[in-house]
Design a protein around this motif. Structure first.
Motif, PDB file in Angstrom:
ATOM      1  N   SER A   1      -3.443   3.344  -1.872  1.00  0.00           N
ATOM      2  CA  SER A   1      -5.187   3.293  -1.905  1.00  0.00           C
ATOM      3  C   SER A   1      -4.942   2.645  -3.401  1.00  0.00           C
ATOM      4  CB  SER A   1      -6.119   4.487  -2.044  1.00  0.00           C
ATOM      5  OG  SER A   1      -7.488   4.352  -2.496  1.00  0.00           O
ATOM      6  N   GLU A   2      -4.129   3.606  -4.512  1.00  0.00           N
ATOM      7  CA  GLU A   2      -4.189   2.636  -5.952  1.00  0.00           C
ATOM      8  C   GLU A   2      -3.841   1.439  -5.901  1.00  0.00           C
ATOM      9  OE1 GLU A   2      -3.425   6.782  -7.680  1.00  0.00           O
ATOM     10  OE2 GLU A   2      -1.908   6.126  -7.719  1.00  0.00           O
ATOM     11  N   ALA A   3      -2.797   0.971  -5.005  1.00  0.00           N
ATOM     12  CA  ALA A   3      -2.231  -0.190  -5.481  1.00  0.00           C
ATOM     13  C   ALA A   3      -3.383  -1.550  -4.323  1.00  0.00           C
ATOM     14  CB  ALA A   3      -0.766   0.036  -4.088  1.00  0.00           C
ATOM     15  N   LYS A   4      -4.088  -0.965  -3.992  1.00  0.00           N
ATOM     16  CA  LYS A   4      -5.242  -2.418  -2.864  1.00  0.00           C
ATOM     17  C   LYS A   4      -5.798  -3.291  -3.946  1.00  0.00           C
ATOM     18  CE  LYS A   4      -9.602   0.545  -2.968  1.00  0.00           C
ATOM     19  NZ  LYS A   4      -8.977   1.448  -2.539  1.00  0.00           N
ATOM     20  N   GLU A   5      -6.214  -3.008  -5.439  1.00  0.00           N
ATOM     21  CA  GLU A   5      -6.395  -3.783  -6.119  1.00  0.00           C
ATOM     22  C   GLU A   5      -5.721  -4.974  -7.087  1.00  0.00           C
ATOM     23  OE1 GLU A   5      -8.100  -1.493  -9.629  1.00  0.00           O
ATOM     24  OE2 GLU A   5      -9.646  -0.462  -8.015  1.00  0.00           O
ATOM     25  N   TYR A   6      -3.942  -4.178  -6.361  1.00  0.00           N
ATOM     26  CA  TYR A   6      -3.156  -5.898  -7.407  1.00  0.00           C
ATOM     27  C   TYR A   6      -2.435  -5.721  -5.813  1.00  0.00           C
ATOM     28  CZ  TYR A   6      -4.077  -1.971 -11.205  1.00  0.00           C
ATOM     29  OH  TYR A   6      -4.744  -1.631 -11.742  1.00  0.00           O
TER      30      TYR A   6
END
Length: 283
Positions: free
Chosen positions: A239-244
């Motif tokens: 979830s935290e990585a979906k922006e990158y």
């Protein structure tokens, strides 16, 4: 001479691969505090999104790179294995206690007791587990024990179905009748004659339910309703990585691949056990 059950398992490639994956994940989870190279919670904003050492721009100190807050990705991945395994095991224990108790009592006593158990199973199957888990987590907030409790209360139906059907098959067999003739109590028959003879079937269910629990926990964490940050759940890492994901795709590929491999290993283990015993786990 016919091959033993253990020998057949060892000749099953699915069992060998599944046992190797799950065993490795279990060892990693147990030894996590001693084998992580860095503190998985330590933030270093000067080292944000460092690529893995095998990619261009990577450094040897961080084999799998760092996340958006500069935390070592390998350390968080290792601790994520611990969280996934613990949630899977605790969920199986919780759901197993509920489902096995109801299933054995319904299959053993029959009559109104069995009618009540069938009603409970039917009611549970009519409830959408994912929606209930999302609703409870949204209303009560995210916490480790809440995830375990919710999943445990929602995943007991398969245990109940298998325990009930196998108990109904066993309760009229000769060795159970011999126990009754010996004058033993019902508790003795249940704990010494019935449960040991349905344990292998329940072990198959446990592996399949563990894989489902790990996936559901990852889904809840991905939506921000599972394990709360900064705990390194694999679902939360995704979830935290979906922006990158479009610029540093490895930040989402690494935890996603780890989750895929672990669930695959658990399912291979369960399928091998089911094939060996010819167990029908259909609902």
């Amino acid at each position: 001479m016919p091959m033993s059950r253990g020998g057949r398992l060892l000749r099953n490639p699915g069992f060998v691969v599944g046992a190797a994956i799950v065993g490795f994940a279990a060892i990693i989870a147990i030894l996590a505090p001693w084998i992580v190279p860095y503190d998985p919670f330590a933030i270093d904003l000067n080292r944000r999104l460092v690529p893995p050492s095998f990619m261009e721009g990577g450094v040897p100190q961080n084999f799998l790179g760092t996340d958006q807050l500069g935390r070592d990705y390998l350390s968080r991945l290792i601790y994520g294995a611990r969280i996934s395994m613990v949630i899977g095991v605790l969920t199986v224990i919780t759901s197993g206690l509920i489902g096995i108790t109801l299933g054995v009592l319904g299959g053993f006593y029959g009559g109104r007791v069995d009618d009540f158990v069938v009603f409970c199973i039917t009611t549970r199957l009519s409830i959408p587990a994912v929606l209930v888990a999302l609703a409870v987590a949204a209303l009560r907030g995210s916490s480790f024990m809440l995830v375990v409790l919710v999943l445990g209360l929602l995943l007991w139906d398969r245990f109940a179905v298998v325990a009930r059907s196998t108990t109904m098959q066993i309760r009229n067999l000769d060795y159970v009748a011999a126990a009754w003739c010996a004058g033993v109590s019902r508790w003795w028959v249940l704990t010494r004659e019935v449960l040991p003879n349905i344990a292998t079937h329940l072990a198959v269910v446990a592996t399949l339910e563990m894989a489902l629990a790990i996936l559901l926990e990852a889904a809840l964490s991905f939506l921000g309703l599972g394990v709360p940050p900064p705990l390194p759940s694999w679902g939360l890492m995704i979830s935290e990585a979906k922006e990158y994901m479009f610029f540093q795709s490895w930040v989402i590929i690494i935890p996603g691949a780890a989750l895929f491999v672990l669930v695959l290993g658990v399912n291979l283990l369960g399928d091998a056990l089911r094939d060996m015993m010819g167990t029908d786990l259909s609902r």
